[in-house]
Design a protein around this motif. Structure first.
Motif, PDB file in Angstrom:
ATOM      1  N   UNK A  23     -28.511 -12.629  -6.255  1.00  0.00           N
ATOM      2  CA  UNK A  23     -29.682 -11.931  -5.709  1.00  0.00           C
ATOM      3  C   UNK A  23     -29.429 -10.472  -5.349  1.00  0.00           C
ATOM      4  N   UNK A  24     -28.316 -10.122  -4.646  1.00  0.00           N
ATOM      5  CA  UNK A  24     -28.112  -8.699  -4.332  1.00  0.00           C
ATOM      6  C   UNK A  24     -28.032  -7.827  -5.580  1.00  0.00           C
ATOM      7  N   UNK A  25     -27.387  -8.333  -6.625  1.00  0.00           N
ATOM      8  CA  UNK A  25     -27.280  -7.574  -7.873  1.00  0.00           C
ATOM      9  C   UNK A  25     -28.640  -7.437  -8.544  1.00  0.00           C
ATOM     10  N   UNK A  26     -29.447  -8.496  -8.506  1.00  0.00           N
ATOM     11  CA  UNK A  26     -30.795  -8.434  -9.080  1.00  0.00           C
ATOM     12  C   UNK A  26     -31.628  -7.390  -8.353  1.00  0.00           C
ATOM     13  N   UNK A  27     -31.548  -7.398  -7.013  1.00  0.00           N
ATOM     14  CA  UNK A  27     -32.308  -6.433  -6.237  1.00  0.00           C
ATOM     15  C   UNK A  27     -31.902  -4.999  -6.545  1.00  0.00           C
ATOM     16  N   UNK A  28     -30.605  -4.770  -6.713  1.00  0.00           N
ATOM     17  CA  UNK A  28     -30.123  -3.424  -7.041  1.00  0.00           C
ATOM     18  C   UNK A  28     -30.570  -3.003  -8.435  1.00  0.00           C
ATOM     19  N   UNK A  29     -30.518  -3.952  -9.377  1.00  0.00           N
ATOM     20  CA  UNK A  29     -30.833  -3.618 -10.774  1.00  0.00           C
ATOM     21  C   UNK A  29     -32.322  -3.396 -11.000  1.00  0.00           C
ATOM     22  N   UNK A  30     -33.167  -4.194 -10.366  1.00  0.00           N
ATOM     23  CA  UNK A  30     -34.602  -4.137 -10.633  1.00  0.00           C
ATOM     24  C   UNK A  30     -35.397  -3.422  -9.549  1.00  0.00           C
ATOM     25  N   UNK A  31     -34.776  -3.140  -8.420  1.00  0.00           N
ATOM     26  CA  UNK A  31     -35.507  -2.492  -7.345  1.00  0.00           C
ATOM     27  C   UNK A  31     -36.492  -3.452  -6.701  1.00  0.00           C
ATOM     28  N   UNK A  32     -37.356  -2.901  -5.851  1.00  0.00           N
ATOM     29  CA  UNK A  32     -38.331  -3.746  -5.189  1.00  0.00           C
ATOM     30  C   UNK A  32     -38.140  -3.731  -3.692  1.00  0.00           C
ATOM     31  N   UNK A  33     -39.141  -4.214  -2.970  1.00  0.00           N
ATOM     32  CA  UNK A  33     -39.108  -4.228  -1.511  1.00  0.00           C
ATOM     33  C   UNK A  33     -38.182  -5.327  -1.009  1.00  0.00           C
ATOM     34  N   UNK A  34     -37.758  -5.238   0.259  1.00  0.00           N
ATOM     35  CA  UNK A  34     -36.933  -6.321   0.820  1.00  0.00           C
ATOM     36  C   UNK A  34     -37.628  -7.675   0.762  1.00  0.00           C
ATOM     37  N   UNK A  35     -38.964  -7.690   0.967  1.00  0.00           N
ATOM     38  CA  UNK A  35     -39.705  -8.961   0.894  1.00  0.00           C
ATOM     39  C   UNK A  35     -39.594  -9.546  -0.511  1.00  0.00           C
ATOM     40  N   UNK A  36     -39.727  -8.695  -1.538  1.00  0.00           N
ATOM     41  CA  UNK A  36     -39.626  -9.172  -2.922  1.00  0.00           C
ATOM     42  C   UNK A  36     -38.232  -9.714  -3.208  1.00  0.00           C
ATOM     43  N   UNK A  37     -37.208  -9.076  -2.652  1.00  0.00           N
ATOM     44  CA  UNK A  37     -35.840  -9.566  -2.848  1.00  0.00           C
ATOM     45  C   UNK A  37     -35.658 -10.926  -2.182  1.00  0.00           C
ATOM     46  N   UNK A  38     -36.216 -11.088  -0.977  1.00  0.00           N
ATOM     47  CA  UNK A  38     -36.118 -12.385  -0.296  1.00  0.00           C
ATOM     48  C   UNK A  38     -36.796 -13.493  -1.091  1.00  0.00           C
ATOM     49  N   UNK A 432     -34.887  -4.035   7.202  1.00  0.00           N
ATOM     50  CA  UNK A 432     -35.037  -5.061   6.171  1.00  0.00           C
ATOM     51  C   UNK A 432     -34.082  -4.813   5.010  1.00  0.00           C
ATOM     52  N   UNK A 433     -33.885  -3.542   4.669  1.00  0.00           N
ATOM     53  CA  UNK A 433     -32.926  -3.219   3.611  1.00  0.00           C
ATOM     54  C   UNK A 433     -31.516  -3.655   4.002  1.00  0.00           C
ATOM     55  N   UNK A 434     -31.146  -3.362   5.247  1.00  0.00           N
ATOM     56  CA  UNK A 434     -29.824  -3.767   5.721  1.00  0.00           C
ATOM     57  C   UNK A 434     -29.701  -5.290   5.702  1.00  0.00           C
ATOM     58  N   UNK A 435     -30.741  -5.994   6.153  1.00  0.00           N
ATOM     59  CA  UNK A 435     -30.702  -7.457   6.203  1.00  0.00           C
ATOM     60  C   UNK A 435     -30.552  -8.077   4.819  1.00  0.00           C
ATOM     61  N   UNK A 436     -31.016  -7.371   3.771  1.00  0.00           N
ATOM     62  CA  UNK A 436     -30.852  -7.874   2.402  1.00  0.00           C
ATOM     63  C   UNK A 436     -29.643  -7.254   1.701  1.00  0.00           C
ATOM     64  N   UNK A 437     -28.806  -6.532   2.456  1.00  0.00           N
ATOM     65  CA  UNK A 437     -27.577  -5.998   1.895  1.00  0.00           C
ATOM     66  C   UNK A 437     -27.722  -4.689   1.148  1.00  0.00           C
ATOM     67  N   UNK A 438     -28.875  -4.037   1.258  1.00  0.00           N
ATOM     68  CA  UNK A 438     -29.112  -2.785   0.527  1.00  0.00           C
ATOM     69  C   UNK A 438     -28.820  -1.602   1.451  1.00  0.00           C
ATOM     70  N   UNK A 439     -27.533  -1.322   1.664  1.00  0.00           N
ATOM     71  CA  UNK A 439     -27.142  -0.254   2.578  1.00  0.00           C
ATOM     72  C   UNK A 439     -27.497   1.128   2.037  1.00  0.00           C
ATOM     73  N   UNK A 440     -27.426   1.298   0.723  1.00  0.00           N
ATOM     74  CA  UNK A 440     -27.664   2.614   0.129  1.00  0.00           C
ATOM     75  C   UNK A 440     -29.074   3.107   0.433  1.00  0.00           C
TER      76      UNK A 440
END
Length: 509
Positions: A23-38, A432-440
């Motif tokens: 999931x973290x890699x998918x979120x980084x590759x495709x982008x999207x909101x934290x809700x969409x990543x969850x 929310x970004x931090x909670x989903x591991x998206x520190x950048x």
């Protein structure tokens, strides 16, 4: 035939921990909101849990083999679709379809195996099915980590499709078709109201940190969930063949059994799905490294459930389950005291303790779910228990994600009070970004704070979350001991079928 069914079913547990690693890699590759990543995880869990009872009814009505075959084919097709998905929206949509397919696979395979085997053969067949789940839970994070890091995240879902199609080719041709001659349709009003209640509640939990808990949207979602839940109970009390027979809840021990999957969801499944985000997104481990660390948590599921069954020769299943939950709570408290810079070995020991503790009730609760009600009610009891398990896992994941985001936001707000300038919306989204591991992306939203401050905020929030999960697990242990700790008397209505309360029964199952 049994090998084919087990191989096909293997994709279900693989997708619990495996998708969490990807999931973290998918979120980084495709982008999207934290809700969409969850929703990468929650869409699957939600549709899986809300479809199980309907899938069981369809298997009885349309044929167990047919439902199993359709489920495996749909699972493989959605896996192929996810591997080619161009956006996160498509991933979430296909993951929801994949959850429906998983419900068809599980309901069809369980009912089909029950028809194919009798006596000790049936016990061995379901033991193999349970072992398959243990193997999938243990290997899922490792397989996903290796494939994601070596070939990219899409390769994990290609592997899903390949495994499912292999099981289809081996198992489906050998299965015989069977039906329930008394099946006369589906409880569509019950199914729709149940699914709506779960969906509205879960969406409210995930959207709450972003929209605000008192916003009209969130209040409307929770009110809608409550209305649908009340409607579901009202419908089930009046239809001729309900999807959920509410009268089963008059058995106190059956109520106690429903606590077990919820407790293991809080102390085990939630960590199985949340920890990869911490290891990859916050601590900076590779996908393979995260997968290896997750094995410490999941590996006990290969051995401990079988050990628990043998322990019932000396202790009641309720006492063993309560002890396991206490052990898991101790492991979580231990883990909460370890810093983010700790080695994999130091982290692995408390994770192993948590896995051992969760494995004790895990190996007993399936048998308990049918042993504490009259024998003729076992089928419905299994359906209710399976739904409680999977739907509960989805809801506890949503609850944990929401709590983690809220706690992180509070810590970021405290840090920004010393260097103001960011808007409330930026703080909320960054949390929310931090909670989903998206520190950048979080660092871009809050440039006044460096990544070390963001990591520190996450660490503090995660420790509090672990304390909350440990407290819930300990409370569950007390409830389990109260409902299931004693050996029921011969006159108890819960003893209308053989009880897994100690002695030989559970070990034979």
């Amino acid at each position: 035939m049994l090998a084919g069914v087990c191989i096909a079913v293997l994709v279900l547990p693989l997708n619990f921990g495996g998708a969490a690693v990807s999931a973290p890699t998918i979120g980084t590759a495709l982008g999207g909101s934290p809700v969409a990543i969850n929703w990468i995880l929650n869409a699957f869990m939600l549709s899986f849990g809300s479809s199980l009872m309907v899938a069981g009814a369809l298997a009885d009505l349309l044929g167990r083999k047919r439902v199993f075959a359709v489920g495996v084919a749909l699972f493989a097709a959605t896996s192929l679709g996810i591997s080619a998905a161009p956006s996160l929206v498509w991933v979430d949509f296909l993951r929801a379809l994949q959850g429906i397919a998983a419900a068809l696979v599980l309901a069809g395979s369980s009912a089909a195996l029950a028809q194919e085997f009798d006596g000790h053969g049936r016990a061995r067949a379901f033991s193999m099915l349970g072992t398959t789940f243990g193997v999938g839970l243990a290997l899922g994070p490792l397989l996903a980590g290796f494939l994601t890091q070596t070939f990219g995240w899409r390769s994990f879902f290609l592997a899903d499709a390949a495994i499912g199609l292999t099981g289809f080719a081996l198992g489906v041709p050998k299965l015989r078709e069977s039906y329930d001659p008394h099946a006369n349709g589906l409880d569509w009003p019950g199914a729709i109201s149940f699914t709506a209640a779960l969906t509205l509640f879960t969406f409210g939990l995930l959207q709450g940190p972003e929209s605000g808990w008192s916003s009209p949207l969130i209040v409307s979602l929770f009110l809608g969930a409550a209305v649908m839940a009340i409607a579901f109970v009202w419908i089930e009390g009046r239809v001729t063949r309900p999807m959920l027979d509410l009268s089963l809840f008059r058995y106190p021990r059956f109520v106690g059994v429903q606590v077990l999957p919820l407790a293991t969801a809080f102390c085990y499944v939630t960590l199985l799905l949340v920890l990869p985000t911490r290891f990859i997104g916050i601590e900076g481990h590779t996908a393979i490294g995260a997968g290896l660390m997750m094995v410490s948590l999941s590996a006990p599921m290969l051995i401990v459930p079988l050990t628990a069954a043998h322990l019932t020769r000396w202790m009641s299943a309720g006492v063993i389950s309560a002890i396991g939950l206490v052990i898991a709570a101790i492991g979580m408290l231990w883990f909460s005291g370890i810093g983010l810079d700790a080695s994999a070995t130091v982290l692995g020991i408390p994770l192993f303790v948590i896995g051992v503790g969760a494995g004790l009730p895990w190996g007993l609760m399936d048998g308990l779910s049918v042993s504490v009600v009259p024998k003729e009610r076992a089928g419905m009891a299994t359906g209710i228990f399976s739904t409680t398990r999977v739907a509960g896992e989805g809801m506890t994941l949503a609850v944990a994600s929401a709590i983690l985001a809220v706690l992180t936001r509070l810590r970021l707000a405290d840090a920004l009070a010393r260097s103001p300038g960011a808007s409330a919306h930026a703080v909320t989204e960054a949390a929310q970004r931090v909670a989903t591991g998206d520190l950048a992306h979080a660092a871009v939203l809050l440039p006044a704070l460096g990544q070390p401050v963001l990591v520190h905020a996450y660490d503090g929030a995660f420790r509090v979350l672990l304390h909350m999960l440990a407290a819930i697990t300990l409370a569950s242990a007390i409830m389990v001991l109260g409902f299931l700790g004693r050996t029921p008397s011969a006159a108890s209505p819960d003893d209308a079928s053989p009880a897994l309360s100690g002695g030989k029964g559970i070990a034979d199952r």
